[in-house]
Design an enzyme around this catalytic site. Structure first.
Site, PDB file in Angstrom:
ATOM      1  N   ARG A  79      -5.410  -1.728   9.110  1.00 24.42           N
ATOM      2  CA  ARG A  79      -5.406  -3.209   8.991  1.00 24.42           C
ATOM      3  C   ARG A  79      -5.579  -3.833  10.379  1.00 24.42           C
ATOM      4  O   ARG A  79      -6.582  -3.568  11.022  1.00 24.42           O
ATOM      5  CB  ARG A  79      -4.117  -3.700   8.328  1.00 24.42           C
TER       6      ARG A  79
ATOM      7  N   ARG B  51       0.785  -5.178  -5.137  1.00 26.32           N
ATOM      8  CA  ARG B  51       0.966  -6.346  -4.276  1.00 26.32           C
ATOM      9  C   ARG B  51       1.133  -7.510  -5.248  1.00 26.32           C
ATOM     10  O   ARG B  51       0.255  -7.777  -6.061  1.00 26.32           O
ATOM     11  CB  ARG B  51      -0.254  -6.547  -3.372  1.00 26.32           C
TER      12      ARG B  51
ATOM     13  N   THR C  75       4.262   2.782   5.514  1.00 30.11           N
ATOM     14  CA  THR C  75       2.864   2.345   5.623  1.00 30.11           C
ATOM     15  C   THR C  75       2.153   3.251   6.625  1.00 30.11           C
ATOM     16  O   THR C  75       2.748   3.624   7.637  1.00 30.11           O
ATOM     17  CB  THR C  75       2.740   0.878   6.095  1.00 30.11           C
TER      18      THR C  75
ATOM     19  N   ASP D  65       2.723  -0.311  11.933  1.00 26.40           N
ATOM     20  CA  ASP D  65       2.670  -1.627  12.575  1.00 26.40           C
ATOM     21  C   ASP D  65       3.965  -2.432  12.403  1.00 26.40           C
ATOM     22  O   ASP D  65       3.928  -3.657  12.383  1.00 26.40           O
ATOM     23  CB  ASP D  65       1.488  -2.429  12.010  1.00 26.40           C
TER      24      ASP D  65
ATOM     25  N   ASP E 155       5.139  -4.761   5.827  1.00 26.98           N
ATOM     26  CA  ASP E 155       5.510  -6.102   6.235  1.00 26.98           C
ATOM     27  C   ASP E 155       5.729  -7.076   5.060  1.00 26.98           C
ATOM     28  O   ASP E 155       6.734  -7.784   5.002  1.00 26.98           O
ATOM     29  CB  ASP E 155       4.380  -6.605   7.154  1.00 26.98           C
TER      30      ASP E 155
ATOM     31  N   ASP F 228      -0.034   2.339   8.545  1.00 27.04           N
ATOM     32  CA  ASP F 228      -0.517   1.531   9.686  1.00 27.04           C
ATOM     33  C   ASP F 228       0.363   1.619  10.935  1.00 27.04           C
ATOM     34  O   ASP F 228      -0.074   1.269  12.025  1.00 27.04           O
ATOM     35  CB  ASP F 228      -0.633   0.050   9.274  1.00 27.04           C
TER      36      ASP F 228
ATOM     37  N   GLY G  62       0.831  -1.211   0.000  1.00 24.51           N
ATOM     38  CA  GLY G  62       0.000   0.000   0.000  1.00 24.51           C
ATOM     39  C   GLY G  62       0.858   1.250   0.000  1.00 24.51           C
ATOM     40  O   GLY G  62       1.843   1.332   0.726  1.00 24.51           O
TER      41      GLY G  62
END
Ligand code: F6P
Length: 324
Positions: A172, A72, A126, A130, A103, A128, A11
């Protein structure tokens, strides 16, 4: 190192362009050529390359998205796909990589780098937030600002009509954006995947807010929350507290776009600069991060083996106290 291949994958996130720019300019400063690889691993397999120079990254620092495009890619998970990618890199004379993504991007980079003995440095990009090994990923700060702007606007109409809004935000499986924007936007309640709290406790919180004469409320719901998404939560709450005037707003992909914040631009530039310098120093597999305002490097394998990402305990406590 003679030639670095740089790509973005997964993303997109605001700040990716600033990172590409920093990689290109730092490499060229050190007499290393740079090839841009379009569409991440897909472009590596298809041979979609472009020669980069200082001018090809002019005026991109302020742009959202990624000029190198992103994808992706499933084919890269096959041995044949990676072989094709490696052959193309060889043909281009690319002897090191800088991967910008999340990731999935890092997992592919680690595997490929070991399989073909090609050095790679990974830059966490990202919204996120994360990833292990960094307090902040590129795009997270910008996304938070976007979400807060949206919450402020929703607050205006919510208070005018005495309504309750359920605002679903991205991330996510991570509740980082929800927690941060929930605090910054003054939300009355936040539903986070990490806490896995049920709707009953949300109802208690809403009743408590009502008992304190609040007429409008904003509930932030992380997309990874396990209660079935904002529409489902709204439906269940409405069944239990019928008099509430409830609206749902799913912010969606607008959270991924826009000009990167000052923080993301500077962080991206620091990471791009350091990624190239690490490759020059002979680092073969690492990921960039920031801790206590210092750029740090974590071995890629260590980062990937520590997927357990925790929310900041203090922020969780603060969010709780603010609503009591
Ligand atoms: O990883 C970034 C992210 O925006 C997540 O927050 C979200 O779950 C996902 O990507 C959406 O993916 P896509 O753009 O493929 O729909």
């Amino acid at each position: 190192i003679n030639r670095i291949g740089v790509f973005t994958s997964g993303g997109d996130a605001p700040g990716m362009n600033a990172a590409i720019r920093a990689v290109v300019r730092t490499a060229i400063y050190n007499d290393i050529a740079v090839t841009g690889i379009y569409h991440g691993y897909q472009g590596m397999i298809e041979g979609s390359f472009i020669e980069m120079n200082r001018r090809s990254v002019s005026s991109i620092i302020q742009k959202g998205g990624t000029i190198l495009k992103s994808a992706r890619c499933l084919e890269f998970k096959t041995k044949e796909g990676r072989q094709l990618a490696y052959n193309n890199l060889q043909e281009q004379g690319i002897d090191a990589l800088v991967a910008i993504g999340g990731d999935g991007t890092f997992t592919g980079a680690d595997f490929f780098s070991k399989e073909y003995d090609i050095p790679v440095m990974c830059i966490p990009g990202t919204i996120d937030n994360d990833l292990y090994g960094t307090d902040y990923t590129l795009g997270y700060d910008t996304a938070n600002n976007t979400v807060i702007e949206a919450i402020d606007k929703i607050r205006d109409t919510a208070s005018s009509h005495s309504r309750v809004f359920f605002v679903e935000v991205m991330g996510r499986d991570s509740g980082c954006i929800a927690l941060n924007a929930g605090i910054g936007g003054g939300a009355e309640a936040i539903l986070l995947p990490e806490l896995n709290s049920g709707i009953d406790s949300l109802i208690e919180e809403l009743e408590f807010a009502e008992s304190r004469k609040k007429t409008s409320m904003i509930v932030i719901i992380a997309e990874g929350d396990k209660n079935g998404g904002a529409y489902n939560v709204a439906k269940i709450v409405k069944e239990k507290i019928n008099h509430l005037d409830i609206k749902v707003s799913i912010l969606g992909h607008l959270q991924r776009g826009g000009a990167p914040s000052s923080f993301d631009r500077v962080l991206a530039t620091r990471m791009g600069y350091n990624a190239v310098n690490e490759l020059i120093k002979g680092n073969t597999r690492g990921t960039l991060g920031i801790r206590g305002n210092q750029i740090i490097i974590t071995p890629l394998e260590e980062a990937l083996n520590n997927k357990e990402f925790k929310l900041d305990e203090e922020l969780l406590e603060i969010a709780n106290v603010m609503n009591k």
